[in-house]
Design a protein around this motif. Structure first.
Motif, PDB file in Angstrom:
ATOM      1  N   ILE A  54      -5.796  13.056 -20.916  1.00 50.26           N
ATOM      2  CA  ILE A  54      -4.525  13.584 -20.399  1.00 50.26           C
ATOM      3  C   ILE A  54      -4.119  12.812 -19.157  1.00 50.26           C
ATOM      4  CG2 ILE A  54      -3.376  15.627 -19.438  1.00 50.26           C
ATOM      5  CD1 ILE A  54      -5.476  17.275 -21.134  1.00 50.26           C
ATOM      6  N   ALA A  55      -5.065  12.542 -18.270  1.00 53.52           N
ATOM      7  CA  ALA A  55      -4.767  11.769 -17.062  1.00 53.52           C
ATOM      8  C   ALA A  55      -4.212  10.400 -17.426  1.00 53.52           C
ATOM      9  CB  ALA A  55      -6.013  11.638 -16.194  1.00 53.52           C
ATOM     10  N   MET A  56      -4.733   9.795 -18.479  1.00 55.22           N
ATOM     11  CA  MET A  56      -4.225   8.484 -18.893  1.00 55.22           C
ATOM     12  C   MET A  56      -2.762   8.581 -19.326  1.00 55.22           C
ATOM     13  SD  MET A  56      -5.828   5.664 -21.464  1.00 55.22           S
ATOM     14  CE  MET A  56      -5.396   6.496 -22.980  1.00 55.22           C
ATOM     15  N   GLN A  57      -2.391   9.681 -19.953  1.00 56.32           N
ATOM     16  CA  GLN A  57      -0.990   9.861 -20.338  1.00 56.32           C
ATOM     17  C   GLN A  57      -0.107  10.002 -19.093  1.00 56.32           C
ATOM     18  OE1 GLN A  57       0.016   9.364 -23.501  1.00 56.32           O
ATOM     19  NE2 GLN A  57      -2.155   8.958 -23.865  1.00 56.32           N
ATOM     20  N   PHE A  58      -0.605  10.676 -18.077  1.00 58.28           N
ATOM     21  CA  PHE A  58       0.134  10.763 -16.818  1.00 58.28           C
ATOM     22  C   PHE A  58       0.257   9.387 -16.174  1.00 58.28           C
ATOM     23  CE2 PHE A  58      -0.394  15.292 -17.180  1.00 58.28           C
ATOM     24  CZ  PHE A  58       0.665  15.817 -16.461  1.00 58.28           C
ATOM     25  N   TYR A  59      -0.794   8.593 -16.242  1.00 61.20           N
ATOM     26  CA  TYR A  59      -0.772   7.230 -15.728  1.00 61.20           C
ATOM     27  C   TYR A  59       0.335   6.437 -16.434  1.00 61.20           C
ATOM     28  CZ  TYR A  59      -2.812   2.744 -14.169  1.00 61.20           C
ATOM     29  OH  TYR A  59      -3.045   1.522 -13.592  1.00 61.20           O
ATOM     30  N   LEU A  60       0.360   6.527 -17.767  1.00 61.31           N
ATOM     31  CA  LEU A  60       1.360   5.799 -18.540  1.00 61.31           C
ATOM     32  C   LEU A  60       2.773   6.306 -18.251  1.00 61.31           C
ATOM     33  CD1 LEU A  60      -0.612   5.529 -21.880  1.00 61.31           C
ATOM     34  CD2 LEU A  60      -0.112   3.673 -20.261  1.00 61.31           C
ATOM     35  N   PHE A  61       2.909   7.604 -18.028  1.00 62.59           N
ATOM     36  CA  PHE A  61       4.214   8.156 -17.651  1.00 62.59           C
ATOM     37  C   PHE A  61       4.658   7.562 -16.313  1.00 62.59           C
ATOM     38  CE2 PHE A  61       6.845  11.554 -15.716  1.00 62.59           C
ATOM     39  CZ  PHE A  61       7.887  11.525 -16.620  1.00 62.59           C
ATOM     40  N   GLY A  62       3.740   7.507 -15.362  1.00 66.72           N
ATOM     41  CA  GLY A  62       4.041   6.891 -14.077  1.00 66.72           C
ATOM     42  C   GLY A  62       4.401   5.421 -14.225  1.00 66.72           C
ATOM     43  N   ASN A  63       3.845   4.772 -15.235  1.00 64.64           N
ATOM     44  CA  ASN A  63       4.099   3.364 -15.485  1.00 64.64           C
ATOM     45  C   ASN A  63       5.415   3.125 -16.211  1.00 64.64           C
ATOM     46  OD1 ASN A  63       3.112   0.672 -17.358  1.00 64.64           O
ATOM     47  ND2 ASN A  63       2.762   0.644 -15.151  1.00 64.64           N
ATOM     48  N   GLY A  64       6.058   4.198 -16.666  1.00 64.46           N
ATOM     49  CA  GLY A  64       7.368   4.067 -17.306  1.00 64.46           C
ATOM     50  C   GLY A  64       7.410   4.386 -18.780  1.00 64.46           C
ATOM     51  N   LYS A  65       6.292   4.660 -19.387  1.00 65.42           N
ATOM     52  CA  LYS A  65       6.287   4.969 -20.817  1.00 65.42           C
ATOM     53  C   LYS A  65       6.932   6.324 -21.040  1.00 65.42           C
ATOM     54  CE  LYS A  65       3.517   5.141 -24.929  1.00 65.42           C
ATOM     55  NZ  LYS A  65       2.227   5.060 -25.564  1.00 65.42           N
ATOM     56  N   ARG A  66       7.747   6.393 -22.080  1.00 61.57           N
ATOM     57  CA  ARG A  66       8.426   7.635 -22.433  1.00 61.57           C
ATOM     58  C   ARG A  66       8.343   7.832 -23.937  1.00 61.57           C
ATOM     59  NH1 ARG A  66       7.922   7.513 -17.709  1.00 61.57           N
ATOM     60  NH2 ARG A  66       9.489   7.839 -16.100  1.00 61.57           N
ATOM     61  N   SER A  67       7.842   8.981 -24.336  1.00 60.77           N
ATOM     62  CA  SER A  67       7.825   9.327 -25.754  1.00 60.77           C
ATOM     63  C   SER A  67       7.629  10.837 -25.870  1.00 60.77           C
ATOM     64  CB  SER A  67       6.710   8.592 -26.501  1.00 60.77           C
ATOM     65  OG  SER A  67       5.441   9.121 -26.178  1.00 60.77           O
TER      66      SER A  67
ATOM     67  N   THR B  46      -2.427  -9.216 -12.556  1.00 63.46           N
ATOM     68  CA  THR B  46      -1.008  -9.558 -12.765  1.00 63.46           C
ATOM     69  C   THR B  46      -0.140  -8.310 -12.789  1.00 63.46           C
ATOM     70  OG1 THR B  46      -1.625 -11.548 -13.986  1.00 63.46           O
ATOM     71  CG2 THR B  46       0.613 -10.711 -14.323  1.00 63.46           C
ATOM     72  N   PHE B  47      -0.623  -7.261 -13.440  1.00 66.63           N
ATOM     73  CA  PHE B  47       0.173  -6.038 -13.584  1.00 66.63           C
ATOM     74  C   PHE B  47      -0.205  -4.972 -12.549  1.00 66.63           C
ATOM     75  CE2 PHE B  47       0.800  -8.192 -17.564  1.00 66.63           C
ATOM     76  CZ  PHE B  47       2.158  -8.029 -17.763  1.00 66.63           C
ATOM     77  N   LYS B  48      -1.079  -5.317 -11.632  1.00 62.49           N
ATOM     78  CA  LYS B  48      -1.516  -4.401 -10.570  1.00 62.49           C
ATOM     79  C   LYS B  48      -2.065  -3.089 -11.121  1.00 62.49           C
ATOM     80  CE  LYS B  48       1.446  -6.445  -7.136  1.00 62.49           C
ATOM     81  NZ  LYS B  48       2.073  -6.316  -5.876  1.00 62.49           N
ATOM     82  N   ILE B  49      -2.864  -3.233 -12.188  1.00 61.15           N
ATOM     83  CA  ILE B  49      -3.443  -2.068 -12.865  1.00 61.15           C
ATOM     84  C   ILE B  49      -4.732  -1.686 -12.144  1.00 61.15           C
ATOM     85  CG2 ILE B  49      -4.388  -1.182 -15.018  1.00 61.15           C
ATOM     86  CD1 ILE B  49      -2.654  -3.343 -16.447  1.00 61.15           C
ATOM     87  N   SER B  50      -4.740  -0.496 -11.583  1.00 62.20           N
ATOM     88  CA  SER B  50      -5.921   0.043 -10.916  1.00 62.20           C
ATOM     89  C   SER B  50      -6.565   1.092 -11.806  1.00 62.20           C
ATOM     90  CB  SER B  50      -5.547   0.704  -9.595  1.00 62.20           C
ATOM     91  OG  SER B  50      -4.972  -0.239  -8.725  1.00 62.20           O
ATOM     92  N   ALA B  51      -7.849   1.258 -11.622  1.00 60.12           N
ATOM     93  CA  ALA B  51      -8.573   2.276 -12.381  1.00 60.12           C
ATOM     94  C   ALA B  51      -8.081   3.658 -12.006  1.00 60.12           C
ATOM     95  CB  ALA B  51     -10.073   2.168 -12.137  1.00 60.12           C
ATOM     96  N   ILE B  52      -8.121   4.541 -12.980  1.00 62.79           N
ATOM     97  CA  ILE B  52      -7.708   5.929 -12.751  1.00 62.79           C
ATOM     98  C   ILE B  52      -8.789   6.611 -11.939  1.00 62.79           C
ATOM     99  CG2 ILE B  52      -7.276   8.149 -13.859  1.00 62.79           C
ATOM    100  CD1 ILE B  52      -6.003   6.665 -16.154  1.00 62.79           C
TER     101      ILE B  52
END
Length: 156
Positions: free
Chosen positions: A84-97, A150-156
């Motif tokens: 679930i936290a990963m989905q919040f991460y992706l939402f913060g990253n701009g993913k919408r579905s 490159t994408f500034k991806i940090s660990a959750i």
């Protein structure tokens, strides 16, 4: 022992895989077995993806391979709250579905005690450059650390 809320979300995920693929996934499956992923260079996304799948005794779900890549890129675990936290991460990253919204809503309702984790994941996802839309199949040969930098991806 898993509680009812864990079992409920796991069952909902199992039921939702086929309709999600049918309705929303237009690209075909990658068709890359774990053994082939493990032949990529050690520093590559492909190799790390293969290790992730092997470590958890998983095979990639056809047409849902990106999900496993998100785990590798963000270093997120596979427990229900981590999913679930990963989905919040992706939402913060701009993913919408609709699927993402549903996981976030049901996850928040069933795991209100994890809201701080979810909020932190959302904020971390906002700090990263958008990466959710990339064609990861074409990036399997790229070094994992280069993609994360490159994408500034940090660990959750």
């Amino acid at each position: 022992m898993k509680t009812l809320r864990y079992l409920l979300l796991e069952q909902l995920y199992e039921w939702s895989k086929f309709p999600y693929r049918f309705l929303f996934k237009k690209e075909g499956p990658w068709g890359v077995p774990v053994k082939e992923l493990l032949r990529y260079p050690i520093e590559s996304l492909g190799y790390h993806l293969g290790c992730f799948l092997l470590r958890h005794n998983f095979t990639s779900e056809p047409q849902l391979e990106d999900h496993d890549v998100y785990h590798v890129l963000t270093g997120s675990g596979i427990s229900v709250p981590e999913e679930i936290a990963m989905q919040f991460y992706l939402f913060g990253n701009g993913k919408r579905s609709m699927y993402l919204y549903t996981v976030m809503a049901v996850g928040t309702a069933l795991f209100p005690d994890e809201i701080k984790r979810f909020w932190k994941a959302f904020k971390t996802g906002r700090k990263a450059h958008p990466f959710y839309h990339l064609n990861f199949l074409k990036l399997l040969h790229q070094p994992l650390s280069t993609l994360q930098y490159t994408f500034k991806i940090s660990a959750i």
